[in-house]
Design an enzyme around this catalytic site. Structure first.
Site, PDB file in Angstrom:
ATOM      1  N   ARG A 138       0.828  -1.209   0.000  1.00  0.00           N
ATOM      2  CA  ARG A 138       0.000   0.000   0.000  1.00  0.00           C
ATOM      3  C   ARG A 138       0.859   1.255   0.000  1.00  0.00           C
ATOM      4  O   ARG A 138       0.551   2.230  -0.678  1.00  0.00           O
ATOM      5  CB  ARG A 138      -0.952  -0.025   1.206  1.00  0.00           C
ATOM      6  CG  ARG A 138      -2.065  -1.054   1.068  1.00  0.00           C
ATOM      7  CD  ARG A 138      -2.948  -1.101   2.291  1.00  0.00           C
ATOM      8  NE  ARG A 138      -4.042  -2.054   2.116  1.00  0.00           N
ATOM      9  CZ  ARG A 138      -4.510  -2.855   3.070  1.00  0.00           C
ATOM     10  NH1 ARG A 138      -3.979  -2.800   4.278  1.00  0.00           N
ATOM     11  NH2 ARG A 138      -5.498  -3.684   2.819  1.00  0.00           N
ATOM     12  N   ARG A 161      -6.481   0.772  14.220  1.00  0.00           N
ATOM     13  CA  ARG A 161      -6.053   1.694  13.168  1.00  0.00           C
ATOM     14  C   ARG A 161      -7.061   2.835  12.992  1.00  0.00           C
ATOM     15  O   ARG A 161      -6.672   3.983  12.774  1.00  0.00           O
ATOM     16  CB  ARG A 161      -5.862   0.940  11.850  1.00  0.00           C
ATOM     17  CG  ARG A 161      -4.718  -0.055  11.913  1.00  0.00           C
ATOM     18  CD  ARG A 161      -4.426  -0.629  10.553  1.00  0.00           C
ATOM     19  NE  ARG A 161      -3.886  -1.980  10.669  1.00  0.00           N
ATOM     20  CZ  ARG A 161      -3.380  -2.668   9.666  1.00  0.00           C
ATOM     21  NH1 ARG A 161      -3.341  -2.136   8.466  1.00  0.00           N
ATOM     22  NH2 ARG A 161      -2.919  -3.886   9.843  1.00  0.00           N
ATOM     23  N   CYS A 248       7.845 -10.358   2.767  1.00  0.00           N
ATOM     24  CA  CYS A 248       7.021  -9.194   2.440  1.00  0.00           C
ATOM     25  C   CYS A 248       7.912  -7.998   2.164  1.00  0.00           C
ATOM     26  O   CYS A 248       7.517  -6.858   2.317  1.00  0.00           O
ATOM     27  CB  CYS A 248       6.044  -8.883   3.574  1.00  0.00           C
ATOM     28  SG  CYS A 248       6.833  -8.410   5.115  1.00  0.00           S
TER      29      CYS A 248
END
Length: 315
Positions: A138, A161, A248
């Protein structure tokens, strides 16, 4: 008179976040319906993972997305649970030899959403605004679209969040629409990105069940609820991921759409700063899912060159 303890036929292992529990209970409900049994006969055990404990750093700095599954897999291998329920996008590229993804639920909406109290879209955020996200993908895609924005790490479950956003720790954030839907919080989305403009993470929107390969009873038990189209889509996406990156550290997007006997795949690799990217598409027969995903990854790896993966922390 106290009710008798139900005869437990299987124990599900899951993280303890509201979203993880919602997913585990959806699996339990589907299994109970498929086998015509009381849901109470399927136990749900919460397991705290390293990813839940470590909240002050990006995942890539502390071991990758496998931190959300490690302790659950250990319980599975030890026989403490019979099956694990995961968000597919959190499942590492490579599993322990003794386990496999034995079932997938029908996929929820795979798109990402933009959430902000200060702007109606990513495009209308003022220059220098802060976007909070824990996802390197993102981050990279935000910077590709808006290199004038700042991206800071915001970790935690969906509710955490959203609280951090409300407290002003960021001007905007991005989340998966599937998670908001499962929590019945989709009204929190300011804008929904289309797949083509903001490619999702591999596996986004899909719930995966992991079990032991040699556990014939449990494998037969969960196969009753697997969704064939989701299985085909995830086979394509995870084959794409496997050839590109086992961690990742390289931002990767991938999404497969299944239409009858045909699959449509789009894949992307991008630098963390959003300045360099390579993407490709594939279309073919559903029986060639793994081959198509691998072929798409091979093309991008050749086009980008090994230097791309060395520079940006890839495999």
């Amino acid at each position: 008179m106290q009710s008798p303890v139900p005869n437990i036929v299987a124990t599900i292992g899951t993280r303890g976040s509201p979203l993880a529990l919602a997913q585990a209970h959806e699996v339990r409900a589907r299994l109970a319906r498929a086998h015509a049994i009381d849901p109470e006969r399927i136990a749900v055990r919460t397991i705290r993972t390293s990813g839940d404990i470590i909240q002050d750093r990006a995942l890539l700095d502390v071991g990758g997305k496998g931190l959300f599954t490690k302790e659950i897999e250990e319980a599975l291998l030890a026989g403490d649970i019979d099956l694990a329920v995961h968000s597919s996008k959190d499942v590492p590229t490579f599993l322990p030899d003794a386990t496999w993804l034995s079932a997938f639920l029908p996929r929820e909406d795979a798109r990402d959403v933009f959430i902000s109290h200060k702007a109606t879209s990513l495009e209308t955020l003022p220059a220098g605004a802060v976007v909070g996200t824990a996802s390197l993908r993102r981050q990279a895609m935000v910077l590709r679209l808006r290199p004038d924005l700042k991206v800071n790490v915001i970790r935690g479950n969906v509710e955490t969040r959203l609280r951090k956003l409300a407290a002003g720790e960021a001007d905007a954030t991005l989340l998966a629409l599937a998670g908001l839907k499962r929590l019945k919080m989709e009204d929190k989305a300011t804008r929904i990105f289309e797949i083509d403009e903001f490619l999702p993470a591999v596996g986004q929107g899909a719930i995966a069940i992991e079990s032991r390969r040699n556990d014939d009873r449990i494998n037969a038990f969960v196969t009753r609820i697997t969704d064939p189209d989701t299985e085909v889509a995830l086979t394509t996406e995870r084959s794409f991921l496997a050839l590109l990156d086992g961690s990742c550290r390289t931002p990767i997007g991938g999404h497969c759409r299944v239409s009858g006997e045909t699959i449509h795949f789009r894949g992307l690799i991008i630098s963390p700063d959003g300045k360099e990217w390579f993407e490709t598409t594939r279309e073919g027969a559903r029986g060639d899912a793994a081959k198509l995903g691998t072929d798409a990854a091979r093309e991008l790896r050749e086009r980008a060159g090994e230097k791309f993966f060395t520079l940006f922390g890839g495999a």
